[in-house]
Design a protein around this motif. Sequence first.
Motif, PDB file in Angstrom:
ATOM      1  N   ASN A 238     -18.153  14.017 -68.153  1.00 47.01           N
ATOM      2  CA  ASN A 238     -17.659  14.842 -67.193  1.00 47.01           C
ATOM      3  C   ASN A 238     -18.106  13.797 -65.322  1.00 47.01           C
ATOM      4  OD1 ASN A 238     -20.712  16.273 -68.384  1.00 47.01           O
ATOM      5  ND2 ASN A 238     -18.601  17.631 -68.238  1.00 47.01           N
ATOM      6  N   PHE A 239     -17.651  14.372 -64.522  1.00 49.63           N
ATOM      7  CA  PHE A 239     -17.372  13.231 -63.373  1.00 49.63           C
ATOM      8  C   PHE A 239     -16.717  14.171 -62.334  1.00 49.63           C
ATOM      9  CE2 PHE A 239     -16.485  10.178 -59.995  1.00 49.63           C
ATOM     10  CZ  PHE A 239     -16.516   8.814 -59.985  1.00 49.63           C
ATOM     11  N   GLY A 240     -17.511  14.415 -60.911  1.00 51.28           N
ATOM     12  CA  GLY A 240     -17.112  14.935 -59.807  1.00 51.28           C
ATOM     13  C   GLY A 240     -16.287  13.994 -59.095  1.00 51.28           C
ATOM     14  N   ILE A 241     -15.914  14.443 -58.146  1.00 48.83           N
ATOM     15  CA  ILE A 241     -15.784  13.634 -57.140  1.00 48.83           C
ATOM     16  C   ILE A 241     -15.450  14.484 -55.713  1.00 48.83           C
ATOM     17  CG2 ILE A 241     -13.125  12.627 -55.469  1.00 48.83           C
ATOM     18  CD1 ILE A 241     -12.657  11.826 -58.041  1.00 48.83           C
ATOM     19  N   TRP A 242     -15.837  14.594 -54.084  1.00 47.42           N
ATOM     20  CA  TRP A 242     -16.040  15.805 -53.719  1.00 47.42           C
ATOM     21  C   TRP A 242     -16.816  15.183 -51.606  1.00 47.42           C
ATOM     22  CZ3 TRP A 242     -21.271  16.506 -50.118  1.00 47.42           C
ATOM     23  CH2 TRP A 242     -20.996  17.169 -49.577  1.00 47.42           C
ATOM     24  N   SER A 243     -16.409  16.344 -51.228  1.00 41.87           N
ATOM     25  CA  SER A 243     -16.520  15.557 -49.868  1.00 41.87           C
ATOM     26  C   SER A 243     -16.598  17.017 -49.013  1.00 41.87           C
ATOM     27  CB  SER A 243     -15.084  14.255 -49.349  1.00 41.87           C
ATOM     28  OG  SER A 243     -14.943  14.320 -47.434  1.00 41.87           O
ATOM     29  N   ALA A 244     -17.102  16.513 -48.008  1.00 42.44           N
ATOM     30  CA  ALA A 244     -16.830  17.595 -47.075  1.00 42.44           C
ATOM     31  C   ALA A 244     -16.207  18.420 -46.069  1.00 42.44           C
ATOM     32  CB  ALA A 244     -18.854  17.688 -46.409  1.00 42.44           C
ATOM     33  N   PRO A 245     -16.244  19.157 -45.845  1.00 43.37           N
ATOM     34  CA  PRO A 245     -14.598  18.763 -44.605  1.00 43.37           C
ATOM     35  C   PRO A 245     -14.998  18.400 -43.468  1.00 43.37           C
ATOM     36  CG  PRO A 245     -15.636  21.175 -45.155  1.00 43.37           C
ATOM     37  CD  PRO A 245     -16.906  20.354 -46.182  1.00 43.37           C
ATOM     38  N   ASP A 246     -14.023  17.560 -43.478  1.00 46.25           N
ATOM     39  CA  ASP A 246     -13.869  16.563 -42.349  1.00 46.25           C
ATOM     40  C   ASP A 246     -14.710  15.678 -42.129  1.00 46.25           C
ATOM     41  OD1 ASP A 246     -11.103  17.960 -41.989  1.00 46.25           O
ATOM     42  OD2 ASP A 246     -12.530  19.457 -40.138  1.00 46.25           O
ATOM     43  N   SER A 247     -15.616  14.971 -42.883  1.00 46.64           N
ATOM     44  CA  SER A 247     -16.895  14.231 -43.191  1.00 46.64           C
ATOM     45  C   SER A 247     -16.215  12.726 -43.216  1.00 46.64           C
ATOM     46  CB  SER A 247     -17.549  14.923 -43.830  1.00 46.64           C
ATOM     47  OG  SER A 247     -17.344  14.489 -45.341  1.00 46.64           O
ATOM     48  N   PRO A 248     -17.007  11.768 -42.817  1.00 47.24           N
ATOM     49  CA  PRO A 248     -16.034  10.520 -42.876  1.00 47.24           C
ATOM     50  C   PRO A 248     -16.952   9.788 -43.854  1.00 47.24           C
ATOM     51  CG  PRO A 248     -18.305  10.475 -41.389  1.00 47.24           C
ATOM     52  CD  PRO A 248     -18.077  11.879 -41.677  1.00 47.24           C
ATOM     53  N   PHE A 249     -17.341  10.278 -45.419  1.00 47.48           N
ATOM     54  CA  PHE A 249     -17.652   9.710 -46.981  1.00 47.48           C
ATOM     55  C   PHE A 249     -17.216  10.563 -47.849  1.00 47.48           C
ATOM     56  CE2 PHE A 249     -20.371  12.994 -45.936  1.00 47.48           C
ATOM     57  CZ  PHE A 249     -20.357  13.829 -47.112  1.00 47.48           C
ATOM     58  N   VAL A 250     -16.990  10.142 -49.040  1.00 44.46           N
ATOM     59  CA  VAL A 250     -16.447  10.800 -50.287  1.00 44.46           C
ATOM     60  C   VAL A 250     -17.278  10.266 -51.309  1.00 44.46           C
ATOM     61  CG1 VAL A 250     -14.429  10.636 -52.221  1.00 44.46           C
ATOM     62  CG2 VAL A 250     -13.931  10.171 -49.351  1.00 44.46           C
ATOM     63  N   CYS A 251     -18.002  11.301 -52.101  1.00 41.99           N
ATOM     64  CA  CYS A 251     -18.841  11.442 -52.994  1.00 41.99           C
ATOM     65  C   CYS A 251     -18.702  10.660 -54.576  1.00 41.99           C
ATOM     66  CB  CYS A 251     -19.836  12.374 -53.636  1.00 41.99           C
ATOM     67  SG  CYS A 251     -20.464  12.420 -51.812  1.00 41.99           S
ATOM     68  N   LEU A 252     -18.173   9.640 -55.588  1.00 45.16           N
ATOM     69  CA  LEU A 252     -17.745   9.652 -56.609  1.00 45.16           C
ATOM     70  C   LEU A 252     -20.056   9.485 -57.545  1.00 45.16           C
ATOM     71  CD1 LEU A 252     -15.936   6.063 -55.923  1.00 45.16           C
ATOM     72  CD2 LEU A 252     -15.386   8.518 -55.876  1.00 45.16           C
TER      73      LEU A 252
END
Length: 292
Positions: A238-252
Amino acid sequence: MIRTLENDQLRVQINDLGAELTEIYDKTNDRQVLWNADPSYWNRHAPVLFPNVGRYYENKCLINGNTYHCGQHGFARDMEFTCTESSQTSVTHLVTSSDSTRETYPFDFRLLITHELSGRDLTVRWTVINEDSQTMYFTIGGHPAFNVPAVPGTSQDQYYLTFNHESELTCSLLDLSHGTVFEGKTYPLALEHGRCHIKRELFDNDTLVFDNGQVTRAGIAFPDGTPYVEITCKGFPNFGIWSAPDSPFVCLEPWMGRCDNTGFADELSSKQDINTLAAGETFKQFYTISVK
Protein backbone atom coordinates in the motif's frame (compact mmCIF):
# COMPACT_ATOMS: atom_id res chain seq x y z
CA MET A 1 16.67 14.72 22.27
CA ILE A 2 17.50 15.36 18.61
CA ARG A 3 20.01 13.06 16.88
CA THR A 4 21.95 14.32 13.86
CA LEU A 5 23.27 12.36 10.88
CA GLU A 6 25.47 14.24 8.45
CA ASN A 7 27.72 13.92 5.43
CA ASP A 8 29.01 16.38 2.85
CA GLN A 9 25.64 16.47 1.04
CA LEU A 10 22.83 16.14 3.59
CA ARG A 11 22.08 16.84 7.24
CA VAL A 12 19.36 14.70 8.81
CA GLN A 13 17.80 15.01 12.25
CA ILE A 14 15.70 12.50 14.20
CA ASN A 15 13.82 13.13 17.44
CA ASP A 16 13.77 10.58 20.25
CA LEU A 17 10.06 11.40 20.55
CA GLY A 18 8.39 9.04 18.13
CA ALA A 19 11.76 8.28 16.48
CA GLU A 20 10.49 10.92 14.07
CA LEU A 21 12.56 12.26 11.21
CA THR A 22 12.48 16.06 11.68
CA GLU A 23 14.91 17.47 9.10
CA ILE A 24 16.48 16.69 5.76
CA TYR A 25 18.66 19.63 4.77
CA ASP A 26 20.16 19.55 1.28
CA LYS A 27 23.59 21.20 1.66
CA THR A 28 24.29 21.10 -2.05
CA ASN A 29 21.25 23.22 -2.93
CA ASP A 30 20.85 25.06 0.41
CA ARG A 31 17.32 23.73 0.75
CA GLN A 32 15.15 22.24 3.50
CA VAL A 33 13.49 19.19 1.95
CA LEU A 34 11.41 17.94 4.88
CA TRP A 35 8.32 19.83 6.07
CA ASN A 36 8.89 22.01 9.17
CA ALA A 37 5.75 20.93 11.11
CA ASP A 38 4.19 24.40 11.16
CA PRO A 39 1.12 23.77 13.37
CA SER A 40 -1.03 26.18 11.39
CA TYR A 41 -1.05 23.48 8.67
CA TRP A 42 0.13 20.17 10.22
CA ASN A 43 2.28 19.78 13.30
CA ARG A 44 4.28 16.71 12.30
CA HIS A 45 7.23 16.03 9.99
CA ALA A 46 7.34 12.28 9.33
CA PRO A 47 5.57 10.23 12.01
CA VAL A 48 5.88 6.46 12.27
CA LEU A 49 2.46 4.80 12.02
CA PHE A 50 2.21 1.79 14.36
CA PRO A 51 0.47 -0.49 15.29
CA ASN A 52 -2.13 0.78 12.84
CA VAL A 53 -1.91 2.84 9.67
CA GLY A 54 -4.85 5.20 9.36
CA ARG A 55 -8.10 4.49 11.19
CA TYR A 56 -9.91 1.43 12.35
CA TYR A 57 -13.58 1.61 11.43
CA GLU A 58 -15.22 3.62 14.22
CA ASN A 59 -11.77 3.70 15.90
CA LYS A 60 -12.07 0.17 17.25
CA CYS A 61 -10.79 -3.26 16.37
CA LEU A 62 -11.62 -6.82 17.38
CA ILE A 63 -8.75 -8.99 18.66
CA ASN A 64 -9.46 -12.52 19.90
CA GLY A 65 -13.06 -11.58 20.56
CA ASN A 66 -12.23 -8.45 22.56
CA THR A 67 -12.81 -4.89 21.38
CA TYR A 68 -10.00 -2.33 21.62
CA HIS A 69 -10.15 1.38 20.90
CA CYS A 70 -7.22 3.09 19.19
CA GLY A 71 -6.99 6.41 17.37
CA GLN A 72 -5.68 7.22 13.92
CA HIS A 73 -2.16 6.02 13.12
CA GLY A 74 -1.59 4.29 16.47
CA PHE A 75 0.49 5.34 19.45
CA ALA A 76 4.18 4.93 18.49
CA ARG A 77 4.43 8.43 17.02
CA ASP A 78 3.74 9.92 20.48
CA MET A 79 6.02 7.63 22.50
CA GLU A 80 9.49 8.40 23.81
CA PHE A 81 11.96 6.04 22.15
CA THR A 82 15.36 5.03 23.52
CA CYS A 83 18.40 5.58 21.31
CA THR A 84 20.26 2.25 21.30
CA GLU A 85 22.93 2.93 18.65
CA SER A 86 24.27 6.14 17.16
CA SER A 87 26.98 7.18 14.72
CA GLN A 88 27.51 10.00 12.24
CA THR A 89 25.55 8.12 9.58
CA SER A 90 23.16 5.80 11.47
CA VAL A 91 20.89 5.92 14.49
CA THR A 92 18.60 3.25 15.95
CA HIS A 93 15.67 3.87 18.30
CA LEU A 94 13.71 1.36 20.38
CA VAL A 95 10.30 1.36 22.03
CA THR A 96 8.65 -1.54 23.82
CA SER A 97 5.14 -2.45 24.91
CA SER A 98 3.91 -1.29 28.30
CA ASP A 99 0.81 -1.38 30.47
CA SER A 100 -0.33 1.75 28.63
CA THR A 101 0.06 0.27 25.12
CA ARG A 102 -1.64 -2.97 26.15
CA GLU A 103 -4.80 -1.04 26.98
CA THR A 104 -5.34 -0.41 23.25
CA TYR A 105 -3.13 -3.12 21.70
CA PRO A 106 -2.85 -6.37 23.70
CA PHE A 107 0.55 -7.61 22.54
CA ASP A 108 4.10 -7.53 23.90
CA PHE A 109 6.49 -6.21 21.27
CA ARG A 110 9.73 -4.42 20.53
CA LEU A 111 9.83 -1.83 17.74
CA LEU A 112 13.19 -0.68 16.41
CA ILE A 113 13.55 2.12 13.88
CA THR A 114 16.88 2.77 12.18
CA HIS A 115 17.78 5.76 9.99
CA GLU A 116 20.84 5.27 7.76
CA LEU A 117 22.41 8.06 5.71
CA SER A 118 24.48 7.27 2.61
CA GLY A 119 25.26 9.98 0.07
CA ARG A 120 21.92 11.54 -0.87
CA ASP A 121 19.90 8.53 0.33
CA LEU A 122 18.25 8.06 3.71
CA THR A 123 17.04 4.53 4.44
CA VAL A 124 14.42 3.96 7.14
CA ARG A 125 14.38 0.44 8.57
CA TRP A 126 11.64 -1.06 10.74
CA THR A 127 12.07 -4.12 12.93
CA VAL A 128 9.08 -5.49 14.85
CA ILE A 129 9.69 -8.33 17.31
CA ASN A 130 6.79 -10.30 18.74
CA GLU A 131 7.65 -10.93 22.39
CA ASP A 132 4.20 -12.30 23.13
CA SER A 133 3.08 -15.93 23.46
CA GLN A 134 0.35 -15.38 20.85
CA THR A 135 0.32 -14.37 17.19
CA MET A 136 0.48 -10.61 16.71
CA TYR A 137 -1.26 -8.55 14.03
CA PHE A 138 -0.30 -5.03 12.96
CA THR A 139 0.20 -2.53 10.18
CA ILE A 140 3.10 -0.07 9.98
CA GLY A 141 3.80 2.89 7.75
CA GLY A 142 5.84 5.98 7.01
CA HIS A 143 4.39 9.48 6.68
CA PRO A 144 7.18 11.85 5.53
CA ALA A 145 6.08 15.31 4.35
CA PHE A 146 8.15 17.28 1.85
CA ASN A 147 8.21 21.00 1.18
CA VAL A 148 6.28 21.74 -2.01
CA PRO A 149 6.87 24.29 -3.43
CA ALA A 150 10.59 23.99 -2.83
CA VAL A 151 11.83 26.91 -4.93
CA PRO A 152 10.86 30.57 -4.40
CA GLY A 153 8.57 31.92 -7.07
CA THR A 154 6.96 28.58 -7.85
CA SER A 155 3.57 27.19 -6.80
CA GLN A 156 2.62 23.69 -5.72
CA ASP A 157 0.43 23.02 -8.74
CA GLN A 158 3.46 23.46 -11.02
CA TYR A 159 5.13 20.42 -9.46
CA TYR A 160 4.59 16.79 -10.46
CA LEU A 161 3.96 13.47 -8.75
CA THR A 162 6.19 10.90 -10.44
CA PHE A 163 5.88 7.13 -10.64
CA ASN A 164 7.35 4.19 -12.60
CA HIS A 165 6.49 5.12 -16.19
CA GLU A 166 2.91 3.86 -15.82
CA SER A 167 0.16 5.40 -17.93
CA GLU A 168 -2.44 4.91 -15.19
CA LEU A 169 -2.74 3.90 -11.54
CA THR A 170 -5.83 2.88 -9.60
CA CYS A 171 -6.54 4.51 -6.27
CA SER A 172 -9.17 4.37 -3.55
CA LEU A 173 -10.59 7.41 -1.78
CA LEU A 174 -11.53 7.89 1.86
CA ASP A 175 -15.00 7.89 3.37
CA LEU A 176 -14.49 11.24 5.11
CA SER A 177 -17.10 10.50 7.77
CA HIS A 178 -15.01 7.58 9.08
CA GLY A 179 -11.50 8.04 7.65
CA THR A 180 -11.74 4.59 6.08
CA VAL A 181 -11.76 3.32 2.49
CA PHE A 182 -14.89 2.67 0.43
CA GLU A 183 -14.47 -1.01 -0.38
CA GLY A 184 -14.69 -1.85 -4.07
CA LYS A 185 -14.68 1.77 -5.22
CA THR A 186 -11.56 2.66 -7.16
CA TYR A 187 -10.68 5.51 -9.46
CA PRO A 188 -8.11 5.90 -12.22
CA LEU A 189 -5.23 8.33 -11.86
CA ALA A 190 -4.19 9.16 -15.40
CA LEU A 191 -0.47 9.74 -15.92
CA GLU A 192 1.52 11.18 -18.77
CA HIS A 193 5.05 9.77 -18.99
CA GLY A 194 4.53 8.38 -15.48
CA ARG A 195 3.63 11.68 -13.85
CA CYS A 196 0.83 14.12 -13.12
CA HIS A 197 0.57 17.67 -11.80
CA ILE A 198 -0.07 18.14 -8.08
CA LYS A 199 -3.49 19.71 -8.39
CA ARG A 200 -5.37 20.85 -5.31
CA GLU A 201 -8.40 18.73 -6.18
CA LEU A 202 -6.32 15.55 -5.92
CA PHE A 203 -6.83 15.76 -2.17
CA ASP A 204 -10.52 16.63 -2.05
CA ASN A 205 -11.10 13.25 -0.36
CA ASP A 206 -8.06 13.58 1.87
CA THR A 207 -5.62 10.79 0.89
CA LEU A 208 -5.02 8.91 -2.34
CA VAL A 209 -4.73 5.23 -1.38
CA PHE A 210 -2.94 2.82 -3.71
CA ASP A 211 -3.27 -0.93 -3.06
CA ASN A 212 -1.99 -4.17 -4.58
CA GLY A 213 1.67 -3.16 -4.59
CA GLN A 214 1.13 -0.72 -7.45
CA VAL A 215 3.63 1.83 -6.16
CA THR A 216 7.23 0.75 -5.61
CA ARG A 217 8.63 4.18 -6.43
CA ALA A 218 7.04 7.60 -6.07
CA GLY A 219 8.50 11.07 -6.14
CA ILE A 220 8.06 14.76 -6.67
CA ALA A 221 9.52 16.68 -9.58
CA PHE A 222 10.17 20.39 -10.07
CA PRO A 223 8.11 22.44 -12.55
CA ASP A 224 10.74 21.82 -15.23
CA GLY A 225 10.34 18.07 -14.74
CA THR A 226 13.66 17.40 -13.01
CA PRO A 227 13.49 15.16 -9.92
CA TYR A 228 13.30 16.71 -6.45
CA VAL A 229 12.77 13.85 -4.00
CA GLU A 230 11.86 10.18 -4.41
CA ILE A 231 10.84 7.22 -2.26
CA THR A 232 11.55 3.61 -3.18
CA CYS A 233 9.59 0.93 -1.32
CA LYS A 234 9.76 -2.53 -2.83
CA GLY A 235 7.44 -5.11 -1.33
CA PHE A 236 4.97 -2.61 0.12
CA PRO A 237 1.34 -3.51 -0.62
CA ASN A 238 0.00 0.00 0.00
CA PHE A 239 0.98 3.61 -0.56
CA GLY A 240 -0.65 6.91 0.36
CA ILE A 241 -0.28 10.46 -0.94
CA TRP A 242 -1.71 13.32 1.09
CA SER A 243 -1.64 17.07 1.56
CA ALA A 244 -3.73 19.26 3.85
CA PRO A 245 -5.87 21.90 2.09
CA ASP A 246 -3.75 24.74 0.68
CA SER A 247 -0.68 23.62 2.60
CA PRO A 248 2.90 23.89 1.28
CA PHE A 249 3.80 20.20 1.64
CA VAL A 250 3.03 16.81 0.13
CA CYS A 251 3.31 13.48 1.97
CA LEU A 252 4.58 10.33 0.25
CA GLU A 253 3.61 7.41 2.48
CA PRO A 254 4.86 3.82 2.11
CA TRP A 255 2.59 1.47 4.07
CA MET A 256 2.65 -2.15 5.11
CA GLY A 257 -1.12 -2.34 5.48
CA ARG A 258 -3.60 0.51 5.67
CA CYS A 259 -6.82 1.80 7.25
CA ASP A 260 -9.93 -0.36 7.46
CA ASN A 261 -12.55 -0.60 4.78
CA THR A 262 -15.74 1.21 5.78
CA GLY A 263 -17.93 -1.18 7.77
CA PHE A 264 -15.16 -3.67 8.60
CA ALA A 265 -16.00 -5.29 11.95
CA ASP A 266 -14.32 -8.69 11.78
CA GLU A 267 -11.27 -9.92 13.67
CA LEU A 268 -8.11 -7.88 13.03
CA SER A 269 -6.47 -11.10 11.84
CA SER A 270 -8.76 -11.11 8.76
CA LYS A 271 -8.13 -7.50 7.77
CA GLN A 272 -6.84 -6.77 4.27
CA ASP A 273 -3.02 -6.58 4.11
CA ILE A 274 -2.58 -7.25 7.83
CA ASN A 275 0.91 -8.29 8.94
CA THR A 276 0.96 -11.54 10.92
CA LEU A 277 3.84 -12.31 13.27
CA ALA A 278 3.99 -15.57 15.23
CA ALA A 279 5.26 -15.66 18.80
CA GLY A 280 9.00 -14.96 18.90
CA GLU A 281 9.21 -13.99 15.23
CA THR A 282 10.70 -10.81 13.72
CA PHE A 283 9.36 -8.59 10.92
CA LYS A 284 11.71 -6.39 8.90
CA GLN A 285 11.06 -3.85 6.13
CA PHE A 286 12.62 -0.63 4.84
CA TYR A 287 12.15 2.25 2.43
CA THR A 288 14.56 4.85 1.07
CA ILE A 289 14.21 8.60 0.63
CA SER A 290 16.46 9.93 -2.14
CA VAL A 291 17.13 13.66 -2.46
CA LYS A 292 17.84 14.41 -6.10
